[in-house]
Design a protein around this motif. Sequence first.
Motif, PDB file in Angstrom:
ATOM      1  N   ILE A   1      -3.980   1.440   5.477  1.00 23.00           N
ATOM      2  CA  ILE A   1      -3.929   2.851   5.297  1.00 23.00           C
ATOM      3  C   ILE A   1      -4.317   3.416   3.060  1.00 23.00           C
ATOM      4  O   ILE A   1      -3.823   2.608   2.803  1.00 23.00           O
ATOM      5  CB  ILE A   1      -3.189   3.942   5.476  1.00 23.00           C
ATOM      6  CG1 ILE A   1      -2.897   4.646   7.376  1.00 23.00           C
ATOM      7  CG2 ILE A   1      -3.158   5.638   5.160  1.00 23.00           C
ATOM      8  CD1 ILE A   1      -1.954   5.168   7.703  1.00 23.00           C
TER       9      ILE A   1
ATOM     10  N   LYS B   1      -3.943   7.835  12.858  1.00 27.22           N
ATOM     11  CA  LYS B   1      -4.971   6.753  13.062  1.00 27.22           C
ATOM     12  C   LYS B   1      -4.395   6.003  14.359  1.00 27.22           C
ATOM     13  O   LYS B   1      -5.313   5.580  14.453  1.00 27.22           O
ATOM     14  CB  LYS B   1      -4.178   6.024  11.835  1.00 27.22           C
ATOM     15  CG  LYS B   1      -5.609   4.612  12.190  1.00 27.22           C
ATOM     16  CD  LYS B   1      -4.949   4.037  10.340  1.00 27.22           C
ATOM     17  CE  LYS B   1      -6.217   2.465  11.337  1.00 27.22           C
ATOM     18  NZ  LYS B   1      -5.473   1.414   9.327  1.00 27.22           N
TER      19      LYS B   1
ATOM     20  N   SER C   1      -1.286  10.544   7.828  1.00 29.88           N
ATOM     21  CA  SER C   1      -2.079   9.693   8.006  1.00 29.88           C
ATOM     22  C   SER C   1      -2.004   8.234   9.527  1.00 29.88           C
ATOM     23  O   SER C   1      -2.610   8.362  10.045  1.00 29.88           O
ATOM     24  CB  SER C   1      -2.436   8.847   6.982  1.00 29.88           C
ATOM     25  OG  SER C   1      -3.206   9.572   5.886  1.00 29.88           O
TER      26      SER C   1
END
Length: 514
Positions: free
Chosen positions: A116, A137, A133
């Motif tokens: 990331i 993901k 995030s």
Amino acid sequence: MKKLPIGIQTFSELIKDQHYYVDKTPLIAELVATGKYYFFARPRRFGKSLLISTLKSAFSGEQALFNGLYLQDHWDWSVHYPVIHISFGRGVVDSVESLNQIFQAILDETADHYGIALKQQHLANRFSELIQSLHTKFGQPVVVLVDEYDKPILDNIDKDVLAIEIREGLRNIYSVIKDSDAHIKFSLLTGVSKFSKVSLFSGLNNLKDISLDSRYATLCGYTQAEIKAVFTERLAGVDFNQLAQWYNGYNFLGEKVYNPFDVLLYLDQRIFKNYWFETGSPSFLIKHIREKQYLIPDFEKVVLDEAMLASFDVNDITLENLLYQTGYLTIDHVEELGGERFYHLAYPNREVKASLNSYLLRDLTQTAASTVSNNQIQLYKALSQPDFAKLKQSLLALFAAIPNDWYRKNQLAHYEGYYASIIYSAFAALGLKVIAEDVTNQGRIDLTVMLDNKIFIIEFKVLDDTKKQGVALAQIKAKNYSQKYLGAENSVYLIGIEFDKAQRNIEFFEWEQV
């Protein structure tokens, strides 16, 4: 949860030796099934980091590590969760800048591990970005595990301004966890101390504190049954009475537990030593004792109510709470009066009592360690024989060795408890059974010392112009203190010790056998 076998230092190495483990994973399964945000405090070297590593491995789906454990068949191994593992154990935080650098490194390493790219620069925003995030993901909420959450503060606990600044920095970090609730699966923060929610967790007030939850009292630490079941092949010749006296006794409102660090090293070396105590310095604690002119024998009668037990902060540190939080005292029993709970504290075991008092004795007397040690040898021999002329001479030498400059710079010698504290610590440091303020039906004995079947009943007095010699022993006899210990097996000795403030030593010493 697997515990460290002999010679194994990390969780990842544990898989190499499946023979030695204590299965704590039923408690982990219960934690995850019944809650989301937890806080857990234990003294240092109690396996908190291993607990965090175990949770990380479980949530990451490392199923092979749990073969033969409860969690093997009581965990959904088909789902893997992204884990943010924050540990402040790496190095010493000596400024707000170093705190920020360490935390940013943790965030960046985690982001790199999961592929990331973080864009936010402000640390709290960067932390929040990482959580969101990861959830996006991987399609699974994030697990946040914080090990040694309080270490940056404790590293600077004697620097008031800096400690407060670091506390505020940590509060900024921890508040992100609550704000990210929609993206979090589970979170656990562990540490040595329990800082008040108002000061550190005002932004994370949904934490469930399980530190004194009886259901999780044995989550870290070994019970005696676990030691006997798991380490069977290493227990030949082990004296469990001695093992318990040295290392058992920690009470978190459930079954008492042994310090696992001590047990593992003892089973490896087969020598009773102060393994746990030697891994840390109680210097800040000693400083507090000196400043407060605290009577050392009073450590045996500490009582805290619910609020005091949980009251710990940079600008609100009480000595009693500090002793409890750091593991030098533990809960002996709980008393309920009028709906209120009162916690009676005590030393957990011989290791802590003897080691701490040895440290205290050197500080109280400001005498070289070798001088104190030699005097300790003579004290023990005097009691074991018993030889009261030698006992008197050893105690005189103990006080005579105190540098005059120590008296000039400190007010300690002006309070009566100073003299009693030195003698109490001298006996307690020998590992003897020492009872301060020993209760009888006629009053309280200043000090009772036990060695084998010999009982020494001691009374202290500080002489001034109005006091006559001989009052200490006379009080023991007048109140018939010896009656409590009279028996066919015991030899009971009465000792009166009287101090002269001007001479800063024992002025009068007398004894007799009952």
